[in-house]
Structures are given as C-alpha cells and as structure tokens.
Design an enzyme around this catalytic site. Structure first.
Site, mmCIF file in Angstrom:
data_model
loop_
_atom_site.group_PDB
_atom_site.id
_atom_site.type_symbol
_atom_site.label_atom_id
_atom_site.label_comp_id
_atom_site.label_asym_id
_atom_site.label_seq_id
_atom_site.Cartn_x
_atom_site.Cartn_y
_atom_site.Cartn_z
ATOM 1 N N CYS A 189 -0.385 4.086 2.227
ATOM 2 C CA CYS A 189 -0.119 3.858 3.648
ATOM 3 C C CYS A 189 1.342 4.147 4.004
ATOM 4 O O CYS A 189 1.633 4.714 5.063
ATOM 5 C CB CYS A 189 -0.432 2.422 4.029
ATOM 6 S SG CYS A 189 -2.052 1.828 3.515
ATOM 7 N N ASP A 190 2.272 3.761 3.142
ATOM 8 C CA ASP A 190 3.678 3.697 3.525
ATOM 9 C C ASP A 190 4.630 4.600 2.744
ATOM 10 O O ASP A 190 5.824 4.631 3.044
ATOM 11 C CB ASP A 190 4.173 2.254 3.389
ATOM 12 C CG ASP A 190 3.424 1.296 4.292
ATOM 13 O OD1 ASP A 190 2.941 1.728 5.348
ATOM 14 O OD2 ASP A 190 3.305 0.103 3.933
ATOM 15 N N CYS B 196 0.844 -1.202 0.000
ATOM 16 C CA CYS B 196 0.000 0.000 0.000
ATOM 17 C C CYS B 196 0.873 1.244 0.000
ATOM 18 O O CYS B 196 1.405 1.634 1.048
ATOM 19 C CB CYS B 196 -0.933 -0.007 1.205
ATOM 20 S SG CYS B 196 -1.920 1.495 1.360
#
Length: 300
Positions: A134-135, A131
C-alpha cells in the site's frame, strides 16, 4: 432472506461464494475494507498453485471476485457489526442495514498485530505502516525498516527494495521462521541488512518519524537506527469483534468441527479467523470450499 451470507471477501470467503453460487444458493458477501482481503494488497504471490511464474495479489483476487459474480453472488461493501442466532434465522447487522439468512460463513480473517511501543500511534501514517504494498511508493529513495521474522515480513522487505535506498530487517531472534529461499533472495541485495536479536523500544521523529530506538535482547544495549519508514509485520490478530459472545473461540480464533461448523448450527467459519495451525491462501481456499459444501448439505 438469503440462503448464505458470507462475512469477508478474502480467499476463504470468495471461494465459499463460488461454491454456494454454483449450488444455486442465494449468496451475499459483505466486506468492510477491500474485496480480496489481505492478498489483494500483496505484491507477489509465488506459492499459490497454478501460477508457475507467480501472480500479482490484486490480479489473483480480482479473478476470485469475477468468478463468484459469474455465479450470481452479490458483493456489498458493508461492515458486519453483529450477528445473532434467532429461531427464524441468522440476523446480520451492518453499518448500513440488517439482513436475514438461513446460514452464515464467518471469513473475516485477521489483522496485523501492533508493536505497542511509544510513538507507534503518533507516527502511524507518518512513517509507520502495516502494508508495504500500500505505502512503499511513499518511501522512494529513503531508508526504511521492517520488523518481523516470518514470510510476510520477508515479502514486505523484498517489495520495499524496489523503492527504498536501504531496507533493514529487524528481528528479535537470530533465526527466522520465513522461507529460506525468500530470505536468501532478500539478503543477496546489497541494499538489505539484517538486524537480529533486536527489539524496538520506541519510535521518534518530528512531523514524520525519523528513527527507531533498538534494544539488544542479550546485552540490553540501546542503539539508534535512522529510518524514515517502519513497516510492522509481526503476526496477526483475529478480527472476531462481530461474533463476540456468540461462538466458542480459542485465543480469539473461532473454533470449528471437522466440517467447519462453529458451536452454533448453521454458522460456519473459514480462513484465517478459524482456530488452526496454518494460515495461507491455499489453506483459506480449502476452508472456503469445505465450509460451502458443508453448508449446502446443512441447508438441504
């Protein structure tokens, strides 16, 4: 006893909840990870109607959630483990408790497919991610790679250009399934580079990942690509563990009729978990609306 329990809170699940809530059906939505499903972790959404300039994924799904709750829908963060079809109704077992419902909509979606190569599990969370939204911030100023050839992979790669010093896009073919406009936009950035006809053989590093070993699909020649992050975007796997042995499936995806009813009366499926050709937010929304309207008629 609920009228409807919906497993999953992505576009299909929340759309269904909006419809059943408006129909005055007592509705509960159960979600194990995050309300909004996969789109809630998508940076930019450009192909959902009504937003000519695009919309941020979390914002879109927050609107879905607020609209469902406005019609009295309950949303609880619980993981659906098992569903049973009993004479007195549908029994839903979660990681916290049990519920009974007159009907169920399965909208648990699908999860990212893994590469299944050496080093993937070892460096998961230490360089390997599934993701970018997300990261991505963890990889500011360092080179990273994305593996995949579809729309999701291109979106991941585009998002990473806001953070990484270099973004390689690795694909096993020399043609992409992704939208050409999105691909052209990625290629136009001087910090992007395509690596076609390549597969990943292994992931290596120390405390964190440091490189991937690539193999040319034509020559079998191996090369080393030094990156500190690898984002895997090679498709989806149905999240059908909660209905194993209960419903008819097709390659793991739930089979339905034209009204989205499954092989068990009173249990419907919508969104990415359903056996179908296309998986987009718009198609999931259509599924959710159709399943909810069918269930309303069923309950009458």
């Amino acid at each position: 006893m609920y009228d409807v329990i919906i497993a999953g809170s992505g576009p299909a699940g929340l759309t269904a909840a909006i419809y059943t809530g408006r129909a005055k059906l007592k509705t509960l939505v159960l979600e194990s990870v995050a309300v909004g499903g996969y789109p809630a972790s998508t940076f930019d959404i450009d192909n959902y109607p009504g937003f000519p300039d695009g919309i941020n994924g979390p914002d879109l799904m927050e609107n879905f959630r607020r609209q469902a709750e406005r019609f009295g829908v309950e949303i609880r963060m619980e993981d659906v483990l098992h569903i049973e079809n009993l004479p007195e109704g549908k029994r839903i077992v979660t990681n916290e408790q049990e519920y009974m419902a007159r009907s169920v909509i399965i909208a648990v979606g699908a999860r990212r497919r893994k590469l299944d190569v050496d080093g993937e599990d070892e460096f998961s969370g230490r360089g390997v991610s599934y993701c970018a939204t997300c990261d991505a911030a963890f990889f500011s100023g360092v080179p990273v790679a994305v593996v995949g050839g579809g729309d999701s992979a291109i979106k991941e790669a585009q998002h990473l250009l806001h953070f990484a010093s270099k973004v390689y896009l690795i694909h096993r073919r020399n043609e992409f399934r992704a939208n050409q406009t999105a691909l052209d936009r990625f290629i136009a950035d001087e910090r992007s580079e395509l690596m076609v006809n390549k597969i990943i053989k292994s992931i290596e590093g120390d405390a964190i990942m440091r490189k991937v070993i690539l193999e040319d699909v034509n020559t079998r020649e191996e090369t080393v690509l030094e990156v500190e992050g690898l984002f895997v975007s090679i498709g989806l796997v149905p999240s059908a563990y909660c209905i194993e042995g209960l419903l008819e499936t097709d390659n793991g995806y739930v089979s339905t009729d034209e009204n989205l009813q499954t092989s068990v009366p009173g249990i419907y499926a919508a969104g990415d978990i359903r056996a179908k050709s296309y998986r987009q937010i718009a198609t999931a929304v259509g599924d959710g609306a159709s399943a909810a309207m069918a269930i309303t008629e069923y309950l009458k």
